[in-house]
Each structure stands twice: as structure tokens, then as C-alpha cells.
Design a protein around this motif. Sequence first.
Motif, mmCIF file in Angstrom:
data_model
loop_
_atom_site.group_PDB
_atom_site.id
_atom_site.type_symbol
_atom_site.label_atom_id
_atom_site.label_comp_id
_atom_site.label_asym_id
_atom_site.label_seq_id
_atom_site.Cartn_x
_atom_site.Cartn_y
_atom_site.Cartn_z
ATOM 1 N N SER A 164 23.184 32.595 45.995
ATOM 2 C CA SER A 164 23.920 31.338 45.922
ATOM 3 C C SER A 164 24.733 31.252 44.644
ATOM 4 N N ASN A 165 24.201 31.763 43.534
ATOM 5 C CA ASN A 165 24.965 31.765 42.287
ATOM 6 C C ASN A 165 26.196 32.661 42.391
ATOM 7 N N MET A 166 26.063 33.783 43.062
ATOM 8 C CA MET A 166 27.208 34.689 43.224
ATOM 9 C C MET A 166 28.286 34.054 44.102
ATOM 10 N N ILE A 167 27.892 33.477 45.228
ATOM 11 C CA ILE A 167 28.873 32.855 46.127
ATOM 12 C C ILE A 167 29.565 31.684 45.445
ATOM 13 N N ALA A 168 28.791 30.829 44.795
ATOM 14 C CA ALA A 168 29.377 29.699 44.071
ATOM 15 C C ALA A 168 30.240 30.192 42.912
ATOM 16 N N GLY A 169 29.836 31.292 42.305
ATOM 17 C CA GLY A 169 30.621 31.860 41.210
ATOM 18 C C GLY A 169 32.010 32.285 41.649
ATOM 19 N N TYR A 170 32.103 32.888 42.830
ATOM 20 C CA TYR A 170 33.421 33.283 43.333
ATOM 21 C C TYR A 170 34.333 32.074 43.543
ATOM 22 N N VAL A 171 33.787 30.996 44.053
ATOM 23 C CA VAL A 171 34.583 29.788 44.285
ATOM 24 C C VAL A 171 35.050 29.201 42.955
ATOM 25 N N ILE A 172 34.160 29.115 41.994
ATOM 26 C CA ILE A 172 34.505 28.550 40.691
ATOM 27 C C ILE A 172 35.492 29.449 39.957
ATOM 28 N N LEU A 173 35.328 30.757 40.053
ATOM 29 C CA LEU A 173 36.268 31.672 39.406
ATOM 30 C C LEU A 173 37.666 31.531 39.990
ATOM 31 N N TYR A 174 37.747 31.246 41.271
ATOM 32 C CA TYR A 174 39.052 31.009 41.892
ATOM 33 C C TYR A 174 39.766 29.855 41.189
ATOM 34 N N PHE A 175 39.058 28.749 40.970
ATOM 35 C CA PHE A 175 39.674 27.600 40.305
ATOM 36 C C PHE A 175 40.034 27.910 38.854
ATOM 37 N N ALA A 176 39.212 28.682 38.177
ATOM 38 C CA ALA A 176 39.504 29.036 36.787
ATOM 39 C C ALA A 176 40.700 29.973 36.697
ATOM 40 N N MET A 177 40.790 30.927 37.603
ATOM 41 C CA MET A 177 41.883 31.894 37.552
ATOM 42 C C MET A 177 43.225 31.269 37.915
ATOM 43 N N ARG A 178 43.196 30.200 38.693
ATOM 44 C CA ARG A 178 44.445 29.507 39.038
ATOM 45 C C ARG A 178 45.116 28.904 37.812
ATOM 46 N N ARG A 179 44.355 28.621 36.768
ATOM 47 C CA ARG A 179 44.887 27.997 35.564
ATOM 48 C C ARG A 179 45.178 28.991 34.442
ATOM 49 N N SER A 180 44.774 30.232 34.594
ATOM 50 C CA SER A 180 44.864 31.199 33.520
ATOM 51 C C SER A 180 46.142 32.037 33.622
ATOM 52 N N THR A 181 46.825 32.199 32.492
ATOM 53 C CA THR A 181 48.056 33.004 32.469
ATOM 54 C C THR A 181 47.780 34.492 32.631
ATOM 55 N N VAL A 182 46.526 34.886 32.583
ATOM 56 C CA VAL A 182 46.185 36.277 32.843
ATOM 57 C C VAL A 182 46.367 36.580 34.330
ATOM 58 N N PHE A 183 46.162 35.581 35.178
ATOM 59 C CA PHE A 183 46.167 35.790 36.622
ATOM 60 C C PHE A 183 47.376 35.173 37.333
ATOM 61 N N ILE A 184 48.197 34.444 36.620
ATOM 62 C CA ILE A 184 49.428 33.903 37.185
ATOM 63 C C ILE A 184 50.544 34.088 36.161
ATOM 64 N N GLU A 185 51.790 34.075 36.643
ATOM 65 C CA GLU A 185 52.931 34.201 35.757
ATOM 66 C C GLU A 185 54.045 33.288 36.230
ATOM 67 N N LYS A 186 54.903 32.909 35.291
ATOM 68 C CA LYS A 186 56.049 32.066 35.630
ATOM 69 C C LYS A 186 57.099 32.904 36.354
ATOM 70 N N LEU A 187 57.710 32.301 37.352
ATOM 71 C CA LEU A 187 58.850 32.934 38.013
ATOM 72 C C LEU A 187 60.122 32.491 37.321
ATOM 73 N N ASN A 188 61.025 33.401 37.142
ATOM 74 C CA ASN A 188 62.315 33.070 36.497
ATOM 75 C C ASN A 188 63.334 32.647 37.524
ATOM 76 N N ASN A 236 58.274 21.398 37.604
ATOM 77 C CA ASN A 236 59.376 22.225 38.087
ATOM 78 C C ASN A 236 59.121 23.717 37.897
ATOM 79 N N ILE A 237 58.044 24.077 37.255
ATOM 80 C CA ILE A 237 57.741 25.482 37.022
ATOM 81 C C ILE A 237 57.068 26.062 38.265
ATOM 82 N N VAL A 238 57.526 27.227 38.672
ATOM 83 C CA VAL A 238 56.935 27.923 39.817
ATOM 84 C C VAL A 238 56.097 29.070 39.273
ATOM 85 N N TRP A 239 54.849 29.138 39.764
ATOM 86 C CA TRP A 239 53.923 30.151 39.308
ATOM 87 C C TRP A 239 53.672 31.168 40.409
ATOM 88 N N LYS A 240 53.508 32.417 40.038
ATOM 89 C CA LYS A 240 53.263 33.501 40.991
ATOM 90 C C LYS A 240 51.900 34.125 40.673
#
Length: 132
Positions: free
Chosen positions: A108-132, A4-8
Motif C-alpha cells: 500500500s505504501n508503494m502504490i500510494a507512493g506512486y500516486v503522490i510522486l506523480y503530483f510532486a513531479m508535476r510541479r518539479s522543473t526536473v520533470f517538466i519544462e517550459k515550451l517556447n 499563460n506558460i505552457v509546460w511539457k
Amino acid sequence: MEQNIVWKWRGIRWLIAFVLFWLIAGGGAGFLARSSLDGQAASGPFVTFVVFIFLVWCAVKDRGNKTIIQKIGWVIGLWIGHSLLSVIVVFTLAGAGVGGADNLQRMSNMIAGYVILYFAMRRSTVFIEKLN
């Protein structure tokens, strides 16, 4: 309850992180490639090292209630995913005739790195926040 939590997304932080990754990983790998005779061999693993450090940092700031073992598994899984994706990208780039043979691993490492960083940042509270 987490369903039920919405993330921004914090868009400016995403942009800053991607630019910093490009500067640190790409710049460092380029410097290594040009600084010594065996620099080409060191430049690709340097990008992988920067991705790994970024993954660990994102796992520490994970948004869920994950245990340490789950966070370690997440980092290792994304690290393996980065390796597999790098192989796919290198064959794609080579098949398309993009880049020279000495730059393919780094690219190839740089391109793959961007894709993997996207998945990591989706889970990190540094890059997303809860909506009230």
C-alpha cells in the motif's frame, strides 16, 4: 502571468524516476523485510521515508515562485496525503484479498507512493519544462 506558460512533460525522466523509486523503495523495503525478525515493521516506514526525500527534492526544484514556507507546507501536505492514501489502499487490497498480511503495508505504501510522486513531479522543473 504563470497561467499563460505552457509546460511539457519530460517523459523519459518520469519513467526513470518511477523505476528508481521502485528499485530504491521496493528493493530497500524488501531487503529490510527479509533481513531481520522485525524487518516487516521497518519496511513500510522505509518506503514512506523514500517518498518524503523525493518530495523534498521535488519541492526544491519547484516550478513556481513559492516561498520556503509554502514549499514546506506542500511537502507536509503530500506526506499526509500519502499516509491517508496508504490506509485507503491497504483496506482496498485487504478487501480484494490481494497479498498476504505481512506484505499489505509495504504494497500500500508503494502504490500510494506512486500516486503522490506523480503530483510532486508535476510541479518539479526536473520533470517538466517550459515550451517556447
